[in-house]
Design an enzyme around this catalytic site. Structure first.
Site, mmCIF file in Angstrom:
data_model
loop_
_atom_site.group_PDB
_atom_site.id
_atom_site.type_symbol
_atom_site.label_atom_id
_atom_site.label_comp_id
_atom_site.label_asym_id
_atom_site.label_seq_id
_atom_site.Cartn_x
_atom_site.Cartn_y
_atom_site.Cartn_z
ATOM 1 N N LYS A 22 0.830 -1.208 0.000
ATOM 2 C CA LYS A 22 0.000 0.000 0.000
ATOM 3 C C LYS A 22 0.864 1.258 0.000
ATOM 4 C CE LYS A 22 -1.936 1.926 3.923
ATOM 5 N NZ LYS A 22 -1.671 3.361 3.904
ATOM 6 N N ASN A 23 1.822 1.317 0.922
ATOM 7 C CA ASN A 23 2.558 2.577 1.081
ATOM 8 C C ASN A 23 3.510 2.860 -0.078
ATOM 9 O OD1 ASN A 23 1.162 3.112 3.375
ATOM 10 N ND2 ASN A 23 2.799 2.527 4.797
ATOM 11 N N ARG A 96 -4.305 9.887 3.640
ATOM 12 C CA ARG A 96 -3.116 10.574 4.129
ATOM 13 C C ARG A 96 -2.136 10.854 2.985
ATOM 14 N NH1 ARG A 96 -2.229 13.668 7.956
ATOM 15 N NH2 ARG A 96 -0.024 14.075 8.083
ATOM 16 N N CYS A 120 -5.765 8.118 8.294
ATOM 17 C CA CYS A 120 -5.777 7.644 9.681
ATOM 18 C C CYS A 120 -5.181 8.691 10.600
ATOM 19 C CB CYS A 120 -4.953 6.366 9.814
ATOM 20 S SG CYS A 120 -5.816 4.907 9.262
ATOM 21 N N ARG A 125 -0.326 14.311 13.010
ATOM 22 C CA ARG A 125 0.641 13.885 11.993
ATOM 23 C C ARG A 125 1.111 15.100 11.189
ATOM 24 N NH1 ARG A 125 -1.518 8.392 9.326
ATOM 25 N NH2 ARG A 125 0.585 8.420 8.494
ATOM 26 N N PRO A 126 2.177 15.750 11.684
ATOM 27 C CA PRO A 126 2.648 16.979 11.039
ATOM 28 C C PRO A 126 3.276 16.710 9.677
ATOM 29 C CG PRO A 126 4.196 16.296 12.739
ATOM 30 C CD PRO A 126 3.029 15.351 12.809
ATOM 31 N N ILE A 127 3.322 17.741 8.818
ATOM 32 C CA ILE A 127 4.069 17.607 7.553
ATOM 33 C C ILE A 127 5.071 18.749 7.390
ATOM 34 C CG2 ILE A 127 2.316 16.233 6.327
ATOM 35 C CD1 ILE A 127 1.577 18.837 4.805
ATOM 36 N N ASP A 128 5.495 19.296 8.545
ATOM 37 C CA ASP A 128 6.437 20.413 8.492
ATOM 38 C C ASP A 128 7.742 20.045 7.764
ATOM 39 O OD1 ASP A 128 6.561 18.782 10.957
ATOM 40 O OD2 ASP A 128 8.378 19.939 11.337
ATOM 41 N N ASP A 308 3.807 0.336 12.211
ATOM 42 C CA ASP A 308 2.544 -0.132 11.622
ATOM 43 C C ASP A 308 2.233 -1.587 11.979
ATOM 44 O OD1 ASP A 308 2.164 2.358 10.605
ATOM 45 O OD2 ASP A 308 2.493 1.835 8.500
ATOM 46 N N ARG A 400 -9.226 -0.014 3.856
ATOM 47 C CA ARG A 400 -8.342 0.940 3.190
ATOM 48 C C ARG A 400 -6.999 0.291 2.861
ATOM 49 N NH1 ARG A 400 -6.565 5.279 6.604
ATOM 50 N NH2 ARG A 400 -5.007 5.179 4.990
HETATM 51 C C1 UD1 Z 1 4.310 6.638 6.884
HETATM 52 C C2 UD1 Z 1 3.262 5.576 6.713
HETATM 53 C C3 UD1 Z 1 2.654 5.231 8.060
HETATM 54 C C4 UD1 Z 1 3.747 4.859 9.064
HETATM 55 C C5 UD1 Z 1 4.839 5.906 9.103
HETATM 56 C C6 UD1 Z 1 6.041 5.475 9.949
HETATM 57 C C7 UD1 Z 1 2.472 6.065 4.488
HETATM 58 C C8 UD1 Z 1 1.356 6.554 3.627
HETATM 59 N N1 UD1 Z 1 2.257 6.068 5.803
HETATM 60 O O1 UD1 Z 1 3.631 7.771 7.415
HETATM 61 O O2 UD1 Z 1 1.755 4.153 7.865
HETATM 62 O O3 UD1 Z 1 3.187 4.713 10.355
HETATM 63 O O4 UD1 Z 1 5.323 6.175 7.782
HETATM 64 O O5 UD1 Z 1 6.592 4.312 9.450
HETATM 65 O O6 UD1 Z 1 3.498 5.647 4.014
HETATM 66 N N2 UD1 Z 1 7.179 13.898 11.458
HETATM 67 C C9 UD1 Z 1 7.387 15.225 11.753
HETATM 68 N N3 UD1 Z 1 7.238 16.120 10.747
HETATM 69 C C10 UD1 Z 1 6.912 15.753 9.468
HETATM 70 C C11 UD1 Z 1 6.711 14.403 9.183
HETATM 71 C C12 UD1 Z 1 6.850 13.480 10.203
HETATM 72 O O7 UD1 Z 1 7.698 15.588 12.877
HETATM 73 O O8 UD1 Z 1 6.811 16.607 8.599
HETATM 74 C C13 UD1 Z 1 7.322 12.900 12.539
HETATM 75 C C14 UD1 Z 1 5.988 12.229 12.864
HETATM 76 O O9 UD1 Z 1 5.263 12.962 13.829
HETATM 77 C C15 UD1 Z 1 6.451 10.885 13.384
HETATM 78 C C16 UD1 Z 1 7.736 10.609 12.593
HETATM 79 O O10 UD1 Z 1 8.132 11.844 12.033
HETATM 80 O O11 UD1 Z 1 6.770 10.984 14.748
HETATM 81 C C17 UD1 Z 1 7.600 9.611 11.476
HETATM 82 O O12 UD1 Z 1 6.562 9.991 10.601
HETATM 83 P P1 UD1 Z 1 6.637 9.682 9.040
HETATM 84 O O13 UD1 Z 1 7.706 8.663 8.785
HETATM 85 O O14 UD1 Z 1 6.707 10.957 8.308
HETATM 86 O O15 UD1 Z 1 5.214 9.049 8.759
HETATM 87 P P2 UD1 Z 1 4.357 9.178 7.436
HETATM 88 O O16 UD1 Z 1 5.249 9.263 6.260
HETATM 89 O O17 UD1 Z 1 3.281 10.197 7.590
#
Ligand code: UD1
Length: 430
Positions: A22-23, A96, A120, A125-128, A308, A400
């Site tokens: 999926k991812n 997401r 989910c 879940r930040p994207i900064d 996960d 999903r």
């Molecule tokens: C992806 C997976 C999700 C999985 C996660 C960790 C997808 C679609 N989803 O989510 O299922 O649980 O990887 O393996 O692939 N963080 C920040 N700022 C950011 C982005 C992340 O601080 O801009 C932090 C998050 O709060 C978290 C950590 O980084 O603590 C890891 O998150 P991240 O690896 O980015 O998860 P996703 O890519 O959203």
């Protein structure tokens, strides 16, 4: 509304095949937008997230041809995409991974407008980090209440350093940088199998990405990306979920179409519980005959134990003999599903990012909810191992991410079915 009804207690025997990841799929489909020609993507899982991201591309003008008549093999012709704006808010809000459109459109047009992603939300879940990476390449970022706007005069390859290892930010940075002139170096990159899969897909289209799967990814921007045919890797988490299910119920199942090395951290922990895992070229056999032993688990970025798989393992360890400790080190909190397991008799105390599980032999079936995708998978595992009937509502989350979960589990002996019910006659305490 539909729910899953499981009559627990059956041991699982037979063979099961794992679908595409999926991812990986949800990043590779948006990546196809970057090409100047059509691409064929194979081994796509037939799940809601894939149909949603394909529908988003179609709404933007891409031509999607379903070669097998379904979503498992598609040709994506991105030449009809002429705008950098994504307007289908509802679809984008359903998942997401729609955030990958930010990187893909920025890479293609030098600008992007994308509604805020959904999906989910087991915690904030930040994207900064994604946005910082785009800024580093030269984009301006404007966050509005319902959408994100990226703009640029000129993008340029640069060093990008992540202070937190992020799968999404690493992949989005790759998408944005792949056609940007110069050299981009992503430092402290995520190393998950789907990061490597995205890089392999982009390289098959003519990109120049080196180092995916290590801490440092180096990208030399290329002018154009051409057509390719690419097959998605097997889903590590789907495989791990079925492995944990067999360990929880007992039995002997060959789990096929996997890359065993991607499962190393899961295999190691299952062996700690006394479960036998035999590894073959493209399959693993999981055998559980004796009582499960407790073990400690700590989630970490790849190659560590995947977050996960954390809820599924907590469900498994709830039936193990002795006290286990599970520490969540990727997400700030990811234990909101534990009260649902307690309803089934599990003895779990969670405090911050640690769950102490006092295992007992049997759980008992009851009505529970799937709070998110992996929490829902944990409920399925608990239900399969429990005595009596477990009813799981909100199964839209589970569907999903798991292709044909009912059919697959039934084929190895589980008593699980999908039942349609009227919302107003359901107990509201579930
Ligand atoms: C992806 C997976 C999700 C999985 C996660 C960790 C997808 C679609 N989803 O989510 O299922 O649980 O990887 O393996 O692939 N963080 C920040 N700022 C950011 C982005 C992340 O601080 O801009 C932090 C998050 O709060 C978290 C950590 O980084 O603590 C890891 O998150 P991240 O690896 O980015 O998860 P996703 O890519 O959203």
């Amino acid at each position: 509304m539909d729910k899953f009804v499981i009559n627990g207690g059956n041991k699982l025997y037979g063979e099961i095949s794992v679908s595409g990841a999926k991812n990986a799929a949800v990043s590779i489909i948006p990546a196809a937008v970057l090409a100047d020609e059509p691409c064929v993507i194979e081994n796509l899982p037939k799940i809601k997230d894939v149909s949603v991201i394909l529908a988003i591309l179609e709404s933007m003008g891409a031509k999607v041809t379903r070669i097998n008549g379904d979503d498992s093999k598609v040709e994506i012709d991105p030449r009809g995409i002429t705008s950098h704006k994504v307007t289908c808010e509802k679809l984008v809000g359903d998942m997401r991974a729609s955030y990958y459109l930010l990187g893909a459109l920025l890479g293609k047009f030098g600008k992007a407008v994308v509604p805020l992603p959904g999906g989910c939300s087991f915690c904030e879940r930040p994207i900064d980090l994604h946005l910082k990476a785009f800024e580093t390449l030269g984009a301006s970022v404007n966050i509005l209440p319902s959408k994100i706007e990226l703009d640029s005069e000129k993008l340029e390859g640069k060093p990008i350093y992540f202070d937190v290892v992020s799968v999404g930010a690493t992949m989005n940075a790759m998408l944005a940088a792949v056609k940007v002139p110069g050299k981009t170096v992503i430092d402290r990159a995520a190393k998950e199998p789907h990061v490597v899969d995205l890089a392999n897909f982009l390289n098959s289209m003519g990109a120049n990405i080196k180092g995916a799967g290590t801490d440092v990814i180096k990208i030399r921007g290329v002018e154009r990306l051409h057509s390719c045919t690419y097959s998605i890797i097997p889903d590590q988490i789907e495989a791990g979920t079925y492995m944990a299910a067999v360990a929880a119920t007992g039995g002997n199942v060959l789990i096929k179409d996997v890359i065993p090395e991607h499962l190393d951290s899961i295999t190691t922990k299952l062996r700690d519980t006394g479960t036998i895992v035999e590894e073959y070229d493209e399959s693993v056999r999981v055998i559980r005959e004796n009582e499960l032993k407790s073990c400690n688990v700590k989630t970490m970025p790849h190659p560590g134990f995947p977050t996960d798989m954390q809820p599924q393992f907590v469900a498994l360890l709830a039936t193990a003999n002795g006290r286990s400790r599970v520490m969540e080190c990727v997400w700030e909190s990811r234990f909101s599903y534990i009260p649902q397991l307690r309803k089934m008799g599990a003895d779990i105390v969670d405090n911050g990012n640690v769950a102490h599980i006092y295992g007992k032999n049997r759980l008992k079936g009851t009505k529970v909810r799937a709070l998110d995708l992996r929490a829902g998978a944990a409920m399925v595992i608990a239900g399969l191992a429990a005595d009596g009937l477990t009813e799981i509502s909100d199964i839209k989350y589970i569907e999903r991410g798991y292709e044909k979960i009912i059919e697959k589990l039934t084929s190895i002996g589980a008593d699980i079915r999908r039942v349609t019910y009227k919302e107003n006659v359901e107990d509201d305490d579930i």
